[in-house]
Scaffold this active site. Sequence first.
Site, PDB file in Angstrom:
ATOM      1  N   SER A 144       0.876  -1.171   0.000  1.00  0.00           N
ATOM      2  CA  SER A 144       0.000   0.000   0.000  1.00  0.00           C
ATOM      3  C   SER A 144       0.913   1.220   0.000  1.00  0.00           C
ATOM      4  O   SER A 144       2.105   1.110   0.314  1.00  0.00           O
ATOM      5  CB  SER A 144      -0.847  -0.005   1.278  1.00  0.00           C
ATOM      6  OG  SER A 144      -1.479   1.246   1.482  1.00  0.00           O
ATOM      7  N   TYR A 159      -2.575  -1.346  10.464  1.00  0.00           N
ATOM      8  CA  TYR A 159      -2.582  -1.668   9.030  1.00  0.00           C
ATOM      9  C   TYR A 159      -1.234  -1.311   8.406  1.00  0.00           C
ATOM     10  O   TYR A 159      -0.625  -2.117   7.689  1.00  0.00           O
ATOM     11  CB  TYR A 159      -3.709  -0.899   8.355  1.00  0.00           C
ATOM     12  CG  TYR A 159      -3.798  -1.060   6.859  1.00  0.00           C
ATOM     13  CD1 TYR A 159      -4.365  -2.191   6.284  1.00  0.00           C
ATOM     14  CD2 TYR A 159      -3.326  -0.059   5.992  1.00  0.00           C
ATOM     15  CE1 TYR A 159      -4.469  -2.327   4.909  1.00  0.00           C
ATOM     16  CE2 TYR A 159      -3.425  -0.185   4.618  1.00  0.00           C
ATOM     17  CZ  TYR A 159      -3.995  -1.320   4.080  1.00  0.00           C
ATOM     18  OH  TYR A 159      -4.093  -1.455   2.710  1.00  0.00           O
TER      19      TYR A 159
HETATM   20  N1  LIG Z   1      -8.607  -0.191  -1.584  1.00  0.00           N
HETATM   21  C1  LIG Z   1      -7.557   0.560  -1.306  1.00  0.00           C
HETATM   22  O1  LIG Z   1      -7.659   1.798  -1.239  1.00  0.00           O
HETATM   23  C2  LIG Z   1      -6.220  -0.078  -1.076  1.00  0.00           C
HETATM   24  C3  LIG Z   1      -5.083   0.758  -1.052  1.00  0.00           C
HETATM   25  C4  LIG Z   1      -3.835   0.187  -0.859  1.00  0.00           C
HETATM   26  C5  LIG Z   1      -3.717  -1.178  -0.701  1.00  0.00           C
HETATM   27  N2  LIG Z   1      -4.847  -1.972  -0.718  1.00  0.00           N
HETATM   28  C6  LIG Z   1      -4.648  -3.410  -0.551  1.00  0.00           C
HETATM   29  O2  LIG Z   1      -5.215  -4.078  -1.673  1.00  0.00           O
HETATM   30  C7  LIG Z   1      -5.489  -5.435  -1.316  1.00  0.00           C
HETATM   31  C8  LIG Z   1      -6.859  -5.801  -1.826  1.00  0.00           C
HETATM   32  O3  LIG Z   1      -7.834  -5.059  -1.120  1.00  0.00           O
HETATM   33  P1  LIG Z   1      -9.069  -4.362  -1.832  1.00  0.00           P
HETATM   34  O4  LIG Z   1      -8.945  -2.904  -1.612  1.00  0.00           O
HETATM   35  O5  LIG Z   1      -9.240  -4.881  -3.199  1.00  0.00           O
HETATM   36  O6  LIG Z   1     -10.252  -4.834  -0.850  1.00  0.00           O
HETATM   37  P2  LIG Z   1     -11.470  -5.837  -1.071  1.00  0.00           P
HETATM   38  O7  LIG Z   1     -12.054  -6.009   0.285  1.00  0.00           O
HETATM   39  O8  LIG Z   1     -12.354  -5.339  -2.166  1.00  0.00           O
HETATM   40  O9  LIG Z   1     -10.797  -7.182  -1.551  1.00  0.00           O
HETATM   41  C9  LIG Z   1     -10.082  -8.004  -0.675  1.00  0.00           C
HETATM   42  C10 LIG Z   1     -10.432  -9.459  -0.948  1.00  0.00           C
HETATM   43  O10 LIG Z   1      -9.634 -10.272  -0.075  1.00  0.00           O
HETATM   44  C11 LIG Z   1     -10.462 -11.314   0.411  1.00  0.00           C
HETATM   45  N3  LIG Z   1      -9.948 -11.813   1.689  1.00  0.00           N
HETATM   46  C12 LIG Z   1     -10.047 -11.235   2.923  1.00  0.00           C
HETATM   47  N4  LIG Z   1      -9.486 -12.023   3.840  1.00  0.00           N
HETATM   48  C13 LIG Z   1      -9.010 -13.116   3.184  1.00  0.00           C
HETATM   49  C14 LIG Z   1      -8.343 -14.282   3.594  1.00  0.00           C
HETATM   50  N5  LIG Z   1      -8.055 -14.517   4.889  1.00  0.00           N
HETATM   51  N6  LIG Z   1      -8.002 -15.205   2.657  1.00  0.00           N
HETATM   52  C15 LIG Z   1      -8.323 -15.001   1.356  1.00  0.00           C
HETATM   53  N7  LIG Z   1      -8.974 -13.911   0.906  1.00  0.00           N
HETATM   54  C16 LIG Z   1      -9.315 -12.987   1.811  1.00  0.00           C
HETATM   55  C17 LIG Z   1     -11.840 -10.703   0.543  1.00  0.00           C
HETATM   56  O11 LIG Z   1     -12.852 -11.717   0.559  1.00  0.00           O
HETATM   57  C18 LIG Z   1     -11.901  -9.785  -0.664  1.00  0.00           C
HETATM   58  O12 LIG Z   1     -12.490 -10.428  -1.776  1.00  0.00           O
HETATM   59  C19 LIG Z   1      -5.320  -5.510   0.198  1.00  0.00           C
HETATM   60  O13 LIG Z   1      -4.065  -6.110   0.487  1.00  0.00           O
HETATM   61  C20 LIG Z   1      -5.336  -4.058   0.629  1.00  0.00           C
HETATM   62  O14 LIG Z   1      -4.647  -3.857   1.833  1.00  0.00           O
HETATM   63  C21 LIG Z   1      -6.073  -1.440  -0.897  1.00  0.00           C
END
Ligand SMILES: NC(=O)c1ccc[n+]([C@@H]2O[C@H](COP(=O)([O-])OP(=O)(O)OC[C@H]3O[C@@H](n4cnc5c(N)ncnc54)[C@H](O)[C@@H]3O)[C@@H](O)[C@H]2O)c1
Length: 290
Positions: A144, A159
């Site tokens: 991130s 986080y």
């Molecule tokens: N959305 C943002 O602004 C943002 C910014 C920086 C980084 N991220 C990172 O991006 C990645 C994806 O997140 P996102 O934003 O797409 O969120 P999201 O919630 O839309 O997707 C995350 C997915 O991970 C799955 N998940 C959760 N726990 C799990 C587990 N124990 N085993 C397997 N799958 C699991 C969920 O079911 C979900 O489908 C994460 O690592 C998050 O920290 C997100």
Amino acid sequence: MRDLQGKNAIVTGAASGIGLGIARALAGAGVNIMLADLRPQPLEAARQTVAALGVRAEAVTVDVSDPASVDAAGQAVRDAFGSLHIAVNNAGVAMHGTPIEQVSLEEWAWVMGVNIQGVINGIRTFVPMIRAHGQGGHVVNTGSVSSLFVREGKDQGAYAMTKYAVLALSEALEQETKDAGIGVSVLCPGGVNTAIFDSAATRPERFGGAYRRPSQEAMKTGFAEAALDPLLVGQRVVQAIRDEEFYVLTHTGERDVIGSRLDRIRAAFDRADAIMPSIAGKSGGPTATN
Ligand SMILES: NC(=O)c1ccc[n+]([C@@H]2O[C@H](COP(=O)([O-])OP(=O)(O)OC[C@H]3O[C@@H](n4cnc5c(N)ncnc54)[C@H](O)[C@@H]3O)[C@@H](O)[C@H]2O)c1
């Protein structure tokens, strides 16, 4: 990896958000995808979306925090595709809106279990599979922008700590796999329009089960409008795999605040230069250089 056509990938957290965006973008480049996620129903819908792009798309239910579950996902890749070229350790959960003193032990175990141990489990299972065929490949770990600084005022220390860990794991992995022709990228996006602020609903039973985090849900207000489309993040990742980029940034708004953090570290080196000789002189010991 410039030629992605016909290669095989696994993407964790692929049922939603950035994972689905990466899966769609990789499929657009001709990559077969094993979509892996905790939640079977949105996972199957995501699989159908990716299959419609004309590649082989399979799905496996996984809890990335559980090493045996990740091993089983690796076996599902072997059974479906025979080999693996690209691993995207993307599944992650939020822990925003709670000062670190107030994060419960269950929450610490969960956020570290998914965001750190999940990446470790992916490295342990998937990297040997990529090494095995000797053709090289690529690993993407989703960190991130919070891998690069702790955003003040958002109470997201727990986080950010996990995302700093993802950066360190990625740096180490890059050093250890380059001789095998396996590239590594750490994806460091800012705000992306996903379900991340609802992730308390995905907490597995062994970490306390699904719950509500109102202080985090409140962060959704106005977020989607300002946040990036996950498919654009996926397309950025495909570019980074082709160009073998390590740091994969998608937002530039934090350039100055992260620059200030680096300046503070540089200033600390200057301070050490200035002060250590007198301290070493007093103790009579050598000045450490590493
Ligand atoms: N959305 C943002 O602004 C943002 C910014 C920086 C980084 N991220 C990172 O991006 C990645 C994806 O997140 P996102 O934003 O797409 O969120 P999201 O919630 O839309 O997707 C995350 C997915 O991970 C799955 N998940 C959760 N726990 C799990 C587990 N124990 N085993 C397997 N799958 C699991 C969920 O079911 C979900 O489908 C994460 O690592 C998050 O920290 C997100």
